[in-house]
Design a protein around this motif. Structure first.
Motif, PDB file in Angstrom:
ATOM      1  N   LEU B 323       0.854  -1.188   0.000  1.00 54.46           N
ATOM      2  CA  LEU B 323       0.000   0.000   0.000  1.00 54.46           C
ATOM      3  C   LEU B 323       0.890   1.238   0.000  1.00 54.46           C
ATOM      4  O   LEU B 323       1.734   1.401   0.892  1.00 54.46           O
ATOM      5  CB  LEU B 323      -0.890   0.014   1.242  1.00 54.46           C
ATOM      6  CG  LEU B 323      -1.774   1.257   1.385  1.00 54.46           C
ATOM      7  CD1 LEU B 323      -2.897   1.224   0.359  1.00 54.46           C
ATOM      8  CD2 LEU B 323      -2.346   1.376   2.781  1.00 54.46           C
ATOM      9  N   VAL B 324       0.719   2.072  -1.001  1.00 53.09           N
ATOM     10  CA  VAL B 324       1.507   3.305  -1.082  1.00 53.09           C
ATOM     11  C   VAL B 324       0.523   4.463  -1.151  1.00 53.09           C
ATOM     12  O   VAL B 324       0.032   4.808  -2.229  1.00 53.09           O
ATOM     13  CB  VAL B 324       2.421   3.306  -2.322  1.00 53.09           C
ATOM     14  CG1 VAL B 324       3.333   4.527  -2.299  1.00 53.09           C
ATOM     15  CG2 VAL B 324       3.252   2.030  -2.399  1.00 53.09           C
ATOM     16  N   PRO B 325       0.187   5.051  -0.011  1.00 50.93           N
ATOM     17  CA  PRO B 325      -0.789   6.141  -0.058  1.00 50.93           C
ATOM     18  C   PRO B 325      -0.203   7.369  -0.755  1.00 50.93           C
ATOM     19  O   PRO B 325       1.010   7.609  -0.684  1.00 50.93           O
ATOM     20  CB  PRO B 325      -1.079   6.422   1.416  1.00 50.93           C
ATOM     21  CG  PRO B 325       0.069   5.858   2.173  1.00 50.93           C
ATOM     22  CD  PRO B 325       0.654   4.771   1.354  1.00 50.93           C
ATOM     23  N   ASP B 326      -1.073   8.132  -1.399  1.00 50.16           N
ATOM     24  CA  ASP B 326      -0.642   9.440  -1.882  1.00 50.16           C
ATOM     25  C   ASP B 326      -0.184  10.244  -0.676  1.00 50.16           C
ATOM     26  O   ASP B 326      -0.743  10.105   0.413  1.00 50.16           O
ATOM     27  CB  ASP B 326      -1.810  10.165  -2.568  1.00 50.16           C
ATOM     28  CG  ASP B 326      -2.096   9.573  -3.934  1.00 50.16           C
ATOM     29  OD1 ASP B 326      -3.269   9.612  -4.350  1.00 50.16           O
ATOM     30  OD2 ASP B 326      -1.148   9.060  -4.565  1.00 50.16           O
ATOM     31  N   TRP B 327       0.839  11.063  -0.881  1.00 54.11           N
ATOM     32  CA  TRP B 327       1.362  11.789   0.264  1.00 54.11           C
ATOM     33  C   TRP B 327       1.379  13.271  -0.049  1.00 54.11           C
ATOM     34  O   TRP B 327       1.765  13.679  -1.152  1.00 54.11           O
ATOM     35  CB  TRP B 327       2.763  11.266   0.622  1.00 54.11           C
ATOM     36  CG  TRP B 327       3.105  11.563   2.042  1.00 54.11           C
ATOM     37  CD1 TRP B 327       4.069  12.402   2.509  1.00 54.11           C
ATOM     38  CD2 TRP B 327       2.444  11.056   3.201  1.00 54.11           C
ATOM     39  NE1 TRP B 327       4.047  12.446   3.879  1.00 54.11           N
ATOM     40  CE2 TRP B 327       3.058  11.632   4.323  1.00 54.11           C
ATOM     41  CE3 TRP B 327       1.368  10.168   3.399  1.00 54.11           C
ATOM     42  CZ2 TRP B 327       2.662  11.342   5.635  1.00 54.11           C
ATOM     43  CZ3 TRP B 327       0.962   9.883   4.688  1.00 54.11           C
ATOM     44  CH2 TRP B 327       1.610  10.478   5.791  1.00 54.11           C
ATOM     45  N   PRO B 328       0.946  14.133   0.926  1.00 56.74           N
ATOM     46  CA  PRO B 328       0.881  15.573   0.628  1.00 56.74           C
ATOM     47  C   PRO B 328       2.269  16.181   0.485  1.00 56.74           C
ATOM     48  O   PRO B 328       3.233  15.713   1.101  1.00 56.74           O
ATOM     49  CB  PRO B 328       0.153  16.151   1.852  1.00 56.74           C
ATOM     50  CG  PRO B 328       0.371  15.157   2.942  1.00 56.74           C
ATOM     51  CD  PRO B 328       0.475  13.806   2.281  1.00 56.74           C
ATOM     52  N   ASP B 329       2.351  17.239  -0.302  1.00 62.42           N
ATOM     53  CA  ASP B 329       3.610  17.986  -0.395  1.00 62.42           C
ATOM     54  C   ASP B 329       3.833  18.829   0.861  1.00 62.42           C
ATOM     55  O   ASP B 329       4.960  19.132   1.235  1.00 62.42           O
ATOM     56  CB  ASP B 329       3.588  18.915  -1.616  1.00 62.42           C
ATOM     57  CG  ASP B 329       3.593  18.130  -2.921  1.00 62.42           C
ATOM     58  OD1 ASP B 329       3.004  18.611  -3.914  1.00 62.42           O
ATOM     59  OD2 ASP B 329       4.169  17.023  -2.944  1.00 62.42           O
ATOM     60  N   ASP B 330       2.738  19.243   1.478  1.00 63.89           N
ATOM     61  CA  ASP B 330       2.805  20.174   2.601  1.00 63.89           C
ATOM     62  C   ASP B 330       3.119  19.425   3.901  1.00 63.89           C
ATOM     63  O   ASP B 330       2.300  18.655   4.402  1.00 63.89           O
ATOM     64  CB  ASP B 330       1.458  20.896   2.717  1.00 63.89           C
ATOM     65  CG  ASP B 330       1.452  21.984   3.768  1.00 63.89           C
ATOM     66  OD1 ASP B 330       0.444  22.717   3.837  1.00 63.89           O
ATOM     67  OD2 ASP B 330       2.441  22.094   4.521  1.00 63.89           O
TER      68      ASP B 330
END
Lengths: 100, 546
Positions: B323-330
């Motif tokens: 599982l590779v969740p999308d990750w925020p830039d912030d």
């Protein structure tokens, strides 16, 4: 407001609704995309979503659950939900000043 | 094959059913409004019960109308509803949505939270009581519907949709609900993620240690970014108390990165929080494979967090089970992103879960000791392994069920049973279930092994023989066999039979019985007829109940 603005709001609503529907039931985004095959759940979800999109994008209150619209929905020949273009027309009419 | 879900509700289920279908379930619903008959009939893998409170607790409806209501009536109605839920026929479990009322309803205003008079106060009490009643027996779980409403914000309640098509909520409520139902079912079927692999630069700290040096990394301090990174590390560490194991996969010079972890004064996570790491310049997907092999886990147990999109895409492509969740830039919202992950949801939190991370760290120390010792036998002797043998009890039943249902490799028969089924089997004449707790001088591995023995006159069957892979190869296997033979001998059995039942994953068990057990083989069965089976010298066995 302009026809383009209203059309954009309607298309935004359709896009939002499509995210909740199976692929084979999703609504097209062209003026002639038919709305006749929508079931009652999808129809009611669509009109509520259009109301919300118009409120958010155009900052005006649109009511599509009035008696006139609900009565028209029951008439296949006069229903504003024959296709996307007729829906846009109906919304434009409902937003005209003095419209009931 | 997809799981089936039967929805029991007092409103139109169609929007929810559509959301569940999109998530891969085969769905159905009872007749509109037929809550009690649908509960009584049941008949799917899972029931999802979602009603308004007043529908199943009529006294609550009176409270909503500002009538006086005795709390004992509300309690009795909650209890009756919980009893119906427990009695509902289903194959795997029941999920019940907690009760909610529209946020826009002010009720009695200032005294609305008075449980004796206000509906909101009474509802809080009813939901707590429902949670307690559902927890009294296995198989029924309460989901937090208030969270779904909160996530949908002011549009959660849709009075217009209610009058148009009997759907009370906005589609966003149903999306959140379906997400939670999916997460719950994943957790209940042993699919919760167990290993969180993290990058370092700009993931656990702000900055690139190899270029800036550990002294210039932003962690903690009076700095919004640094504070956010320290907060993120605290939240990551708190996952270990839910049984999640932490590991690192970072492209860095290992010595430089480890120095940062050891020396940065604001670093929240320490090396002892991580079960393993791969800090090098190799491909991260390959490093993740190496990590799971070291830790004895499967790729389907892994979640991976990395600030770099190209790294995330690389791992997604190479290892689709991870599982590779999308990750925020912030970085200021890293903590929120972590809290929103539902991949770690599990139906129980045992002492073993809480201690799991520490067990893996202890294993890392154990292996470091291994490289310092001359022979394998010396290593085994030096561990000081103690095995405690326990009978089945209410205290260890959840962990026994957990182990029985998720152990694959060293598992003789791969029987899967619910807690209720284990309890029932153990109560039958001639049947025994024993559990094994393993510890050594490096740490406590907790309850790791189970045997089931069934005696019929002079013959005994080893119905269950399974051991967590984290303690394999330390003579615990032989200790379990010695105990099984002892159980058989004490009850007059002359022969103990172990029937190996192959699965795609339990070949290590066959290899143990073929090569190391001392049992003699006959096809896929193994037999012991030679009286006492000796406990290995390197193990001390404790029977606290004797």
């Amino acid at each position: 407001m302009t026809r383009d603005q209203v059309e954009q709001a309607v298309l935004t609503a359709i896009e939002s609704l499509n995210e909740t529907m199976p692929t084979e039931q999703q609504i097209g985004r062209t003026g002639d995309a038919s709305l006749l095959d929508l079931d009652s759940l999808a129809i009611t979800n669509l009109i509520i979503t259009v109301e919300d999109a118009v409120q958010e994008q155009l900052d005006v209150t649109l009511v599509l659950t009035d008696e006139r619209t609900l009565d028209l929905l029951a008439d296949k020949d006069r229903s504003p939900l024959r296709n996307v273009a007729t829906l846009v027309e109906h919304v434009l009419g409902a937003l005209k000043p003095g419209a009931e | 094959m997809s799981d089936t879900v039967l929805m029991v509700s007092d409103f139109s289920p169609n929007t929810m059913l559509a959301q569940l279908e999109r998530r891969g379930f085969v769905v159905s619903a009872g007749a509109f409004g037929a809550v009690e008959p649908t509960l009584a009939t049941g008949g799917a893998d899972w029931l999802l019960v979602w009603t308004t409170p007043e529908r199943v607790c009529p006294s609550f409806g009176r409270l909503l109308r500002y009538e006086d209501v005795d709390q004992t009536f509300l309690d009795a109605e909650v209890d009756e509803f919980a009893a119906r839920v427990h009695a509902a026929p289903r194959d795997k479990g029941v999920l019940v949505a907690s009760w909610t009322i529209p946020a826009v309803r002010r009720g009695l205003g200032l005294i609305e939270l008075d449980a004796a008079r206000g509906a909101s106060g009474a509802l809080m009490r009813m939901n707590l009581r429902l949670a307690e009643k559902l927890a009294e027996k296995p198989g029924a779980y309460l989901l937090d519907a208030q969270r779904w409403m909160a996530l949908a914000g002011g549009k959660a309640w849709q009075p217009k949709l209610w009058f148009l098509n009997k759907t009370p909520y906005d589609v966003k409520v149903f999306q959140s609900a379906a997400d939670d139902v999916s997460a719950a079912i994943r957790g209940l079927t042993g699919q919760a993620r167990k290993l969180l692999v993290l990058d370092l630069d700009n993931t656990l700290w702000s900055g690139i240690v190899g270029e800036e040096g550990w002294e210039n990394l932003r962690i903690g301090g009076h700095d919004p970014i640094g504070e956010a990174m320290a907060d993120f590390q605290r939240r990551v560490r708190s996952l270990t108390r839910r049984g999640v194991i932490l590991a690192i996969a970072s492209k860095n010079d290992e010595a430089v990165a480890l120095e940062a972890i050891r020396k940065h004064p604001e670093m929240v996570l320490t090396l002892d929080d991580f079960a393993a790491w791969r800090i090098n310049w190799a491909d991260k997907a390959a490093n993740i494979v190496s990590l799971v092999e070291e830790l004895g886990l499967g790729l389907q147990s892994v979640a991976f967090i990395d600030d770099q999109q190209r790294e995330r895409e690389r791992v997604r492509e190479a290892l689709p089970e991870v599982l590779v969740p999308d990750w925020p830039d912030d970085k200021l919202v890293y903590g929120r992103a972590l809290e929103a992950l539902d991949c770690f949801d599990a139906p129980a939190l045992t002492d073993e879960d809480r201690a799991r991370g520490g067990m893996y760290v202890a294993e890392r120390h154990r292996q470091e000791h291994r490289t310092a010792v001359a022979s394998h036998d010396d290593w085994l002797a030096g561990l000081g392994t103690t095995v405690r043998v326990e009978s089945l009890s209410p205290g260890n039943l959840p962990r026994i069920a957990q182990l029985l249902n998720k152990t694959n490799q060293l598992n003789l028969a791969t029987r899967r049973m619910t807690e209720a089924e284990i309890k029932r089997w153990a109560s039958e004449k001639g049947n025994t279930v024993l559990a094994f707790r393993v510890s050594d001088r490096f740490g406590d591995a907790g309850l790791c092994g189970i045997i089931g023995v069934s005696i019929m006159r002079e013959e005994a069957e080893l119905t269950d023989f399974l051991l967590s892979c984290r303690v394999m190869g330390r003579c615990v296997e032989e200790t379990m066999l010695a105990t099984a033979v002892d159980v058989a001998n004490r009850q007059g059995a002359r022969v103990l039979r172990a029937h190996y039942q192959p699965t795609p994953k339990n070949r290590p068990c066959l290899e143990f019985f073929q090569n190391a057990s001392g049992f003699y083989p006959d096809g896929t069965c193994f037999f012991w007829e030679d009286g006492v089976y000796a406990v290995p010298d390197c193990v001390t066995v404790v029977h606290p109940e004797q």
